[in-house]
Scaffold this motif. Structure first.
Motif, PDB file in Angstrom:
ATOM      1  N   PHE A 126      20.627  27.667  50.410  1.00  0.00           N
ATOM      2  CA  PHE A 126      19.523  26.810  50.853  1.00  0.00           C
ATOM      3  C   PHE A 126      18.159  27.438  50.609  1.00  0.00           C
ATOM      4  O   PHE A 126      17.149  26.977  51.147  1.00  0.00           O
ATOM      5  CB  PHE A 126      19.701  26.462  52.343  1.00  0.00           C
ATOM      6  N   HIS A 172      30.082  27.479  52.359  1.00  0.00           N
ATOM      7  CA  HIS A 172      28.629  27.359  52.200  1.00  0.00           C
ATOM      8  C   HIS A 172      28.009  28.714  52.535  1.00  0.00           C
ATOM      9  O   HIS A 172      28.421  29.367  53.493  1.00  0.00           O
ATOM     10  CB  HIS A 172      28.045  26.332  53.169  1.00  0.00           C
ATOM     11  N   LEU A 223      24.314  30.796  53.356  1.00  0.00           N
ATOM     12  CA  LEU A 223      22.930  30.572  53.765  1.00  0.00           C
ATOM     13  C   LEU A 223      22.018  30.588  52.537  1.00  0.00           C
ATOM     14  O   LEU A 223      21.084  29.790  52.435  1.00  0.00           O
ATOM     15  CB  LEU A 223      22.507  31.656  54.768  1.00  0.00           C
ATOM     16  N   PHE A 265      25.360  34.898  54.779  1.00  0.00           N
ATOM     17  CA  PHE A 265      26.753  34.761  55.209  1.00  0.00           C
ATOM     18  C   PHE A 265      27.350  33.567  54.493  1.00  0.00           C
ATOM     19  O   PHE A 265      26.624  32.699  53.997  1.00  0.00           O
ATOM     20  CB  PHE A 265      26.843  34.575  56.732  1.00  0.00           C
ATOM     21  N   LEU A 293      30.433  30.725  55.162  1.00  0.00           N
ATOM     22  CA  LEU A 293      31.400  30.200  56.136  1.00  0.00           C
ATOM     23  C   LEU A 293      31.895  28.831  55.677  1.00  0.00           C
ATOM     24  O   LEU A 293      31.202  28.131  54.926  1.00  0.00           O
ATOM     25  CB  LEU A 293      30.728  30.053  57.507  1.00  0.00           C
ATOM     26  N   PRO A 294      33.074  28.431  56.170  1.00  0.00           N
ATOM     27  CA  PRO A 294      33.595  27.113  55.787  1.00  0.00           C
ATOM     28  C   PRO A 294      33.067  25.994  56.680  1.00  0.00           C
ATOM     29  O   PRO A 294      32.731  26.230  57.850  1.00  0.00           O
ATOM     30  CB  PRO A 294      35.106  27.282  56.000  1.00  0.00           C
ATOM     31  N   ASP A 295      33.015  24.783  56.117  1.00  0.00           N
ATOM     32  CA  ASP A 295      32.819  23.607  56.967  1.00  0.00           C
ATOM     33  C   ASP A 295      34.201  23.118  57.412  1.00  0.00           C
ATOM     34  O   ASP A 295      35.223  23.762  57.148  1.00  0.00           O
ATOM     35  CB  ASP A 295      31.991  22.533  56.239  1.00  0.00           C
TER      36      ASP A 295
END
Lengths: 137, 208
Positions: free
Chosen positions: A124, A119, A121, A109, A111-113
């Motif tokens: 990482f 960012h 998944l 997925f 998503l924003p911070d």
């Protein structure tokens, strides 16, 4: 114009009309919206094609338009809309999501911070990840 | 690597908490509860352990939570000492297990093998799939000002997926502490009866 929410974000479809569970989109826009393209074999994504029942073609295709909602529901995925038919969601079905989880590959997925930086998944990969959900409420 | 995801649909709700905590890990905002949809999360805090190759080694489960709050004195907010101890011990047990996995990887007794991990998955049903679609549409309608219709879709999502406290609490009113813990919350908790608010974690030392 119709606004359609998909897994890939929110998109305004200029030629769309949607009422009574039908969402007619120009063929030229249906592919980029759904990831499925109309071909002689049916609706296709990569190598996979879903045939249109021969006696029900008018439910799915009329002239240059495709009833994306009918196709979506035929695939076992939810297609919902507001009363005016101006806002739609094309959701993901149970079978698709369950198969993805059973592979044990963590679904990706993006998503924003808080600053709006995106960012994923998968950014990482190579590290152990403790994915934890919380909420203010 | 910690990746935290806030299931907060209203813009800005998570911000004050993140700014106060100043986390040194990634904190993401998930207005449509998309991660809950992907991983079948129904409550917070729930977590998933993912190894270096992107493989789930512990599927969605409560991140060390114990439902001691159900035994809280609702007038004084006091929790009996023995219950508070169970709650604190559960957190420590879970935290230590997580550290064990971080240090030992697959050799950790807390990392599931593939068969165990699959056995612990919660899979989606047609109703939960439709619930998440309804929730996304409801949140979109709320954002564009179709408030009453948006609320109806969120309520429909909760009806279709009654086990999801995430969906219910996001749609519920909040109290003076910005918590969705008004009388209707407690009524819903009481209606659980013997059913758990946090499904017990299948881990040595965790309360069942």
């Amino acid at each position: 114009m119709v606004t359609v929410l998909t897994e890939n974000g929110t998109k305004d479809v200029t030629g769309g009309t949607g009422t009574n569970g039908e969402l007619w989109i120009p063929k030229s826009e249906a592919g980029s919206l759904t990831g499925w393209t109309l071909k002689p074999e049916g609706f296709c994504k990569g190598e996979l094609c879903v045939a249109i029942p021969p006696d029900r073609e008018s439910e799915f295709v009329r002239g240059d338009a495709v009833n994306v909602a009918a196709f979506w529901e035929k695939m076992g995925m939810p297609a919902l809309h507001d009363e005016a038919g101006a806002n739609w969601v094309l959701g993901q079905g149970a079978a698709h999501r369950s198969a993805a989880l059973q592979s044990l590959e963590a679904p990706d997925f993006t998503l924003p911070d808080l600053d709006g930086n995106l960012h994923s998944l998968s950014d990482f990969r190579g590290k152990k990840v403790f994915l934890v959900a919380w909420a203010s409420w | 690597m910690i990746v935290s995801v806030a299931f907060d649909s209203r813009e800005g709700d998570a911000k004050q908490w993140v700014e106060a905590a100043k986390p040194d890990y990634v904190t993401l905002i998930d207005q449509n509860h998309y991660v809950a949809e992907l991983y079948n999360m129904v409550n917070v805090n729930q977590a998933v352990w993912i190894d270096e190759a992107g493989i789930i080694v512990r599927p969605t489960e409560s991140a060390g939570a114990y439902e001691g709050f159900r035994k809280m004195n609702r007038e004084t907010s006091e929790i009996p000492e023995d219950v508070a101890k169970i709650t604190a011990d559960a957190k420590i047990t879970y935290y230590n297990a997580l550290r064990d996995w971080v240090n030992k990887g697959t050799a950790s007794e807390y990392a599931f093998d593939a068969e165990q991990a699959r056995a612990h998955l919660t899979l989606r049903t047609e109703n939960t799939a439709r619930a998440h679609a309804a929730f996304s549409l409801g949140q979109h309608l709320l954002r564009i000002g179709q408030v009453e219709e948006g609320k109806r879709f969120v309520a429909e999502a909760s009806r279709l997926h009654p086990d999801s406290w995430n969906i219910w609490r996001q749609g519920a009113g909040v109290n003076e502490r910005s918590l969705a813990a008004n009388a209707d919350f407690w009524e819903r908790v009481d209606a659980l009866g013997d059913k758990k608010y946090y499904a017990p974690v299948d881990m040595k030392g965790m309360p069942q």
